[in-house]
Design a protein around this motif. Structure first.
Motif, PDB file in Angstrom:
ATOM      1  N   ARG A 139       0.811  -1.216   0.000  1.00  0.00           N
ATOM      2  CA  ARG A 139       0.000   0.000   0.000  1.00  0.00           C
ATOM      3  C   ARG A 139       0.844   1.267   0.000  1.00  0.00           C
ATOM      4  O   ARG A 139       0.544   2.235  -0.695  1.00  0.00           O
ATOM      5  CB  ARG A 139      -0.898  -0.032   1.223  1.00  0.00           C
ATOM      6  CG  ARG A 139      -1.951   0.987   1.258  1.00  0.00           C
ATOM      7  CD  ARG A 139      -2.839   0.843   2.463  1.00  0.00           C
ATOM      8  NE  ARG A 139      -2.647  -0.454   3.112  1.00  0.00           N
ATOM      9  CZ  ARG A 139      -3.189  -0.811   4.240  1.00  0.00           C
ATOM     10  NH1 ARG A 139      -3.965   0.014   4.876  1.00  0.00           N
ATOM     11  NH2 ARG A 139      -2.966  -1.997   4.771  1.00  0.00           N
ATOM     12  N   ASP A 140       1.941   1.267   0.754  1.00  0.00           N
ATOM     13  CA  ASP A 140       2.753   2.477   0.871  1.00  0.00           C
ATOM     14  C   ASP A 140       3.683   2.692  -0.318  1.00  0.00           C
ATOM     15  O   ASP A 140       4.353   3.719  -0.397  1.00  0.00           O
ATOM     16  CB  ASP A 140       3.549   2.454   2.173  1.00  0.00           C
ATOM     17  CG  ASP A 140       4.441   1.228   2.291  1.00  0.00           C
ATOM     18  OD1 ASP A 140       4.186   0.222   1.601  1.00  0.00           O
ATOM     19  OD2 ASP A 140       5.391   1.263   3.095  1.00  0.00           O
ATOM     20  N   ARG A 141       3.726   1.746  -1.273  1.00  0.00           N
ATOM     21  CA  ARG A 141       4.615   1.894  -2.428  1.00  0.00           C
ATOM     22  C   ARG A 141       3.864   2.102  -3.745  1.00  0.00           C
ATOM     23  O   ARG A 141       4.480   2.110  -4.811  1.00  0.00           O
ATOM     24  CB  ARG A 141       5.501   0.651  -2.552  1.00  0.00           C
ATOM     25  CG  ARG A 141       6.435   0.486  -1.366  1.00  0.00           C
ATOM     26  CD  ARG A 141       7.424  -0.627  -1.577  1.00  0.00           C
ATOM     27  NE  ARG A 141       8.261  -0.352  -2.726  1.00  0.00           N
ATOM     28  CZ  ARG A 141       8.901  -1.297  -3.411  1.00  0.00           C
ATOM     29  NH1 ARG A 141       8.799  -2.558  -3.067  1.00  0.00           N
ATOM     30  NH2 ARG A 141       9.648  -0.989  -4.449  1.00  0.00           N
ATOM     31  N   VAL A 142       2.553   2.292  -3.699  1.00  0.00           N
ATOM     32  CA  VAL A 142       1.761   2.419  -4.918  1.00  0.00           C
ATOM     33  C   VAL A 142       2.255   3.566  -5.785  1.00  0.00           C
ATOM     34  O   VAL A 142       2.500   3.404  -6.985  1.00  0.00           O
ATOM     35  CB  VAL A 142       0.254   2.580  -4.589  1.00  0.00           C
ATOM     36  CG1 VAL A 142      -0.538   2.958  -5.815  1.00  0.00           C
ATOM     37  CG2 VAL A 142      -0.292   1.305  -3.967  1.00  0.00           C
ATOM     38  N   GLU A 143       2.433   4.730  -5.210  1.00  0.00           N
ATOM     39  CA  GLU A 143       2.868   5.900  -5.984  1.00  0.00           C
ATOM     40  C   GLU A 143       4.269   5.697  -6.552  1.00  0.00           C
ATOM     41  O   GLU A 143       4.549   6.083  -7.690  1.00  0.00           O
ATOM     42  CB  GLU A 143       2.808   7.153  -5.126  1.00  0.00           C
ATOM     43  CG  GLU A 143       1.396   7.561  -4.774  1.00  0.00           C
ATOM     44  CD  GLU A 143       1.344   8.765  -3.851  1.00  0.00           C
ATOM     45  OE1 GLU A 143       2.390   9.427  -3.648  1.00  0.00           O
ATOM     46  OE2 GLU A 143       0.257   9.041  -3.327  1.00  0.00           O
ATOM     47  N   GLN A 144       5.156   5.102  -5.784  1.00  0.00           N
ATOM     48  CA  GLN A 144       6.516   4.840  -6.249  1.00  0.00           C
ATOM     49  C   GLN A 144       6.504   3.888  -7.449  1.00  0.00           C
ATOM     50  O   GLN A 144       7.199   4.122  -8.451  1.00  0.00           O
ATOM     51  CB  GLN A 144       7.342   4.244  -5.116  1.00  0.00           C
ATOM     52  CG  GLN A 144       8.721   3.776  -5.545  1.00  0.00           C
ATOM     53  CD  GLN A 144       9.365   2.856  -4.512  1.00  0.00           C
ATOM     54  OE1 GLN A 144       8.739   2.466  -3.530  1.00  0.00           O
ATOM     55  NE2 GLN A 144      10.607   2.512  -4.750  1.00  0.00           N
TER      56      GLN A 144
END
Length: 169
Positions: A139-144
């Motif tokens: 979830r915390d790496r979606v934008e990356q």
């Protein structure tokens, strides 16, 4: 985990994107490629039946519906005269579990024969020769990860992100 959907124009581009996602430490088991029938994917991770069908959502719906119907049947069963209050909880629990099992099984059988409703919006592009890449990312790496994909395909349209991915596919 969240599932990201995006289209790539051809197999070589898909290979570059998948290789880059592997370098970004997205495991191969979390990458799935869906193409038009007959398209050679070479060494790309092909989408399995779990990604191509509505199996998981159908099992979830069948489980919930079966549990409810089973619990209701159990309540009706304890209302009948031979059932005593001592065994009432066991009857309700047993019938709810049996209903959940049957519901999940029947839901799964139906879901295996129904195409993934989330992929329907991409069918025209897939039939035109494009490849759909499904990437399950933290979830915390979606934008990356979306930014990494845009390095290879600046004009890519991320086809959406599913809010939650089941733990077992």
């Amino acid at each position: 985990m969240r599932r990201i959907y995006f289209l790539v124009p051809d197999v070589p581009t898909a290979k570059r994107v998948v290789e880059d996602l592997l370098v970004a430490r997205i495991e191969e088991r979390h990458l799935h490629v869906l193409a038009k029938r007959g398209t050679p994917l070479e060494d790309l991770p092909e989408a399995s039946l779990l990604q191509k069908s509505d199996f998981v959502p159908a099992v979830q719906r069948g489980l919930a519906l079966g549990w409810s119907v089973g619990a209701l049947a159990g309540l009706v069963g304890i209302a009948l005269p031979p059932a005593g209050p001592v065994i009432a909880g066991g009857i309700v629990l047993a019938s709810a579990l049996a209903g959940a099992g049957v519901g999940a099984w029947l839901g799964g059988m139906v879901g295996m024969n129904v195409g993934n409703t989330r992929i329907k919006q991409f069918e025209a592009a897939i039939e035109a020769g494009q490849l759909l890449v499904l990437a399950d990312v933290p979830r915390d790496r979606v934008e990356q990860i979306e930014a990494r994909v845009r390095q290879h395909l600046p004009s890519v349209e991320i086809g959406g992100t599913e809010p939650r991915i089941p733990a077992f596919p």
